[in-house]
Design a protein around this motif. Sequence first.
Motif, PDB file in Angstrom:
ATOM      1  N   THR A 208     -42.823  60.345  68.514  1.00 54.55           N
ATOM      2  CA  THR A 208     -43.019  59.665  69.861  1.00 54.55           C
ATOM      3  C   THR A 208     -41.534  59.136  70.583  1.00 54.55           C
ATOM      4  OG1 THR A 208     -45.160  59.237  69.490  1.00 54.55           O
ATOM      5  CG2 THR A 208     -44.287  58.218  71.301  1.00 54.55           C
ATOM      6  N   ASP A 211     -39.382  62.264  71.395  1.00 53.55           N
ATOM      7  CA  ASP A 211     -39.907  62.872  72.402  1.00 53.55           C
ATOM      8  C   ASP A 211     -39.613  62.224  73.904  1.00 53.55           C
ATOM      9  OD1 ASP A 211     -41.505  65.481  73.449  1.00 53.55           O
ATOM     10  OD2 ASP A 211     -42.524  63.704  74.198  1.00 53.55           O
ATOM     11  N   SER A 212     -39.701  60.786  73.691  1.00 51.08           N
ATOM     12  CA  SER A 212     -39.338  60.077  74.765  1.00 51.08           C
ATOM     13  C   SER A 212     -37.994  59.964  75.208  1.00 51.08           C
ATOM     14  CB  SER A 212     -39.689  58.537  74.465  1.00 51.08           C
ATOM     15  OG  SER A 212     -39.531  57.904  75.570  1.00 51.08           O
ATOM     16  N   GLU A 213     -37.076  59.949  74.119  1.00 49.47           N
ATOM     17  CA  GLU A 213     -35.652  60.055  74.429  1.00 49.47           C
ATOM     18  C   GLU A 213     -35.328  61.419  75.062  1.00 49.47           C
ATOM     19  OE1 GLU A 213     -33.002  59.073  71.402  1.00 49.47           O
ATOM     20  OE2 GLU A 213     -34.007  57.209  70.908  1.00 49.47           O
ATOM     21  N   ALA A 214     -36.004  62.699  74.574  1.00 47.20           N
ATOM     22  CA  ALA A 214     -35.608  64.143  75.020  1.00 47.20           C
ATOM     23  C   ALA A 214     -36.190  64.114  76.375  1.00 47.20           C
ATOM     24  CB  ALA A 214     -36.332  64.850  74.057  1.00 47.20           C
ATOM     25  N   ARG A 215     -37.353  63.811  76.925  1.00 50.22           N
ATOM     26  CA  ARG A 215     -37.722  63.856  78.089  1.00 50.22           C
ATOM     27  C   ARG A 215     -37.057  62.948  79.137  1.00 50.22           C
ATOM     28  NH1 ARG A 215     -42.273  60.924  77.804  1.00 50.22           N
ATOM     29  NH2 ARG A 215     -43.080  62.500  76.100  1.00 50.22           N
ATOM     30  N   THR A 216     -36.675  61.665  78.820  1.00 54.78           N
ATOM     31  CA  THR A 216     -35.767  60.712  79.645  1.00 54.78           C
ATOM     32  C   THR A 216     -34.368  61.563  79.739  1.00 54.78           C
ATOM     33  OG1 THR A 216     -36.562  58.754  78.581  1.00 54.78           O
ATOM     34  CG2 THR A 216     -34.454  58.597  79.893  1.00 54.78           C
ATOM     35  N   GLU A 218     -33.910  64.907  79.745  1.00 54.35           N
ATOM     36  CA  GLU A 218     -34.118  65.999  80.870  1.00 54.35           C
ATOM     37  C   GLU A 218     -34.389  65.695  82.057  1.00 54.35           C
ATOM     38  OE1 GLU A 218     -37.268  69.718  80.847  1.00 54.35           O
ATOM     39  OE2 GLU A 218     -37.906  67.824  79.597  1.00 54.35           O
ATOM     40  N   GLN A 219     -34.906  64.377  82.397  1.00 57.44           N
ATOM     41  CA  GLN A 219     -35.077  63.665  83.742  1.00 57.44           C
ATOM     42  C   GLN A 219     -33.728  63.560  84.283  1.00 57.44           C
ATOM     43  OE1 GLN A 219     -37.836  60.589  83.457  1.00 57.44           O
ATOM     44  NE2 GLN A 219     -39.738  62.048  82.976  1.00 57.44           N
ATOM     45  N   GLN A 371     -45.083  68.940  66.548  1.00 62.63           N
ATOM     46  CA  GLN A 371     -44.879  68.123  67.591  1.00 62.63           C
ATOM     47  C   GLN A 371     -43.376  68.034  67.677  1.00 62.63           C
ATOM     48  OE1 GLN A 371     -46.554  64.307  67.707  1.00 62.63           O
ATOM     49  NE2 GLN A 371     -45.262  63.379  69.403  1.00 62.63           N
ATOM     50  N   THR A 375     -40.308  69.192  70.509  1.00 62.72           N
ATOM     51  CA  THR A 375     -39.192  68.585  71.187  1.00 62.72           C
ATOM     52  C   THR A 375     -38.003  69.228  70.945  1.00 62.72           C
ATOM     53  OG1 THR A 375     -40.449  66.478  70.565  1.00 62.72           O
ATOM     54  CG2 THR A 375     -38.215  66.328  70.894  1.00 62.72           C
ATOM     55  N   LYS A 378     -37.581  72.093  73.330  1.00 61.66           N
ATOM     56  CA  LYS A 378     -37.443  71.423  74.820  1.00 61.66           C
ATOM     57  C   LYS A 378     -35.716  71.115  74.997  1.00 61.66           C
ATOM     58  CE  LYS A 378     -40.322  68.245  76.132  1.00 61.66           C
ATOM     59  NZ  LYS A 378     -41.144  66.944  76.247  1.00 61.66           N
TER      60      LYS A 378
END
Length: 476
Positions: A208, A211-216, A218-219, A371, A375, A378
Motif C-alpha cells: 500500500t 502503491d501510494s507513492e507511485a500514484r502520487t 504519477e499525479q 499487487q 505497481t 504502473k
Amino acid sequence: MMRGPPPSKVNAAPAADDDGHNAAAAVPGIGSGLRKKASGVRPWLLLDCTGQAQVVEAGKHAIMRRTGLPGRDLRILDPLLSYPSTVLGRERAIVINLEHIKAIITAQEVLLLNAKDPSVAPFVEELQRRILRHHQATKSQETGIGGNNVDWGNLYAIEDSQSQRVSRPNHEEGKGDAKQQVEDNRDGIKLLPFEFVALEACLEATCTCLDSEARTLEQEAHPALDKLTSKISTLNLERVRQIKSRLVAITGRVQKVRDELEHLLDDDEDMAEMYLSDKLFEVESSSVSSMNEQEDGMDDEVMQSDVNDRIPAEISIEGNGADPEIDYPMERVNTLGRDSHATRTSTTRSAISKHLNVEELEMLLEAYFIQIDGTLNKLSTLREYVDDTEDYINIMLDDKQNHLLQMGVMLTAATLVISAFVAVAGVFGMNIHIELFNPDIAGMPQFLWAIGGGSAGCIILYVAVIAWCKHKRLLD
C-alpha cells in the motif's frame, strides 16, 4: 567553594542487564566504553498473540535467545545499515525488512524495532487490530463447538462495509461430535496461523505504501511532462529531472520487493520454513511421542526380562532334547520389539521432516505479488511516458538545431555574396585613374549603374547559391 561528589559515588559501577550491557551507559558523564556497551540495547515493541502491546528494551543476545536467530539476520534490521527489502524464514522466526517495517515474527508474538517512527504508527495500529481479530476468531472457534453460529466474516473484515456474514451450518442431533464440528469449521473458514496474519499485515502495509507513492508520483509527473512539451525551459527541465530521480528510486524499491516475493514463490522449502505454528506443533508432538516411546521401551524391557526368565525354566523341564523350536520364541520377541520401536521412531521422524503443504502461504504471497507487480507495471508505464517525452524533446531540439544550421548556411551564403560586393567596392576605392572617375566623361548615372549592377550581381549570386543548396537538400 563548592565541592564535587565523593569519588566513590562517581566511580560506582552501574548495574548490568541480562545481556551484559550497562543500564547506565547512556547517562552523560559515563565513559565512552560503557556507552559502547549499551549501544546494543534497543526498544522493541512486543505484540503477543492476544493483541497486547508492550515496549521492552533488549539487546542483541537477548533477541537471539528469544527468537533463535543468528546475528547476521539481526544485522538486516539494523537501522544504521542500509539493507534492501528482505523476507527470511528461519526455524523459529520470520525476519521482515520491508521498507519502513522492521520486525521479527514468531509463532506467538511480533517484535517491532522502529515502532516510534511516525510512518510505522498506522501499521502498528492495523497489526494490533488484525491480531485481536485473529485472537477473537480463535476463541470463537474453540468455544463454538457446541453448535452456536459464529459471525466469521466480521472477524476478518477490514472494512465494515465490505464484511460478509458467514455462519457455520447446524449439524444434526446425534451427529454433533465435537471433533467433526471443529473440522467443519475449518473446512468452512480456515483460520490463518498467527505468523501469516502478521506477515499479511506487513505485506499489505508495504504494498500500500509503495502503491501510494507511485500514484502520487504519477499525479505529479503527467502535468510536469505536459508542461515541458509545451514549453522547454530550465525550470520545467529541473522539475522533470527531479521526478525522474524519484521514479528511478521508487522503481528500484518496488522491484526489490517483487523479486523477494518471486523468490519465495519459486522455493517451496523457504515457504515451508515459514510455517512456524505447524513446526511448533510438530515439536510438541514429537516430544510427547518420545515420552511414549520411553514408556513403551520400558514395557518391552519388562516383557523381555519375563521371557528370558521363563524360557530357561522351559528348557530345564524339557530336559536335554535338541528341539530347534525352543530358541525361536525369544528371537521372535526380540525382533518384534525392535521392529515396533523402529516403526515408532521412523513415524515420529517422518512427521517432523515431512514436506509441509505450502498452498495456503503460496496463495497469500501470490495476492501481494500481483499487487506489487501491478505497481511495478504502473511505474514502468510512467517510465515509458517519461522516455517518450524525452525523445519528443530531443526531436524538438534536433529540429531547432537543424533550423539553426540552415540559417547558418543562408547567412554564410549572404556573407559570401556581400564579401564579393565588398571586393568590388574595394577595387573602386583604389587610387587609380579610370574614366568613371572623370566628371567630364562620366557622371552620376554611370555611378548608379555601377552600384546597381554590382548589387544585382550579388543578389543573383546569392539566389544561385541558395538554389544549389536546395538542390543538394542542404536546405528545406
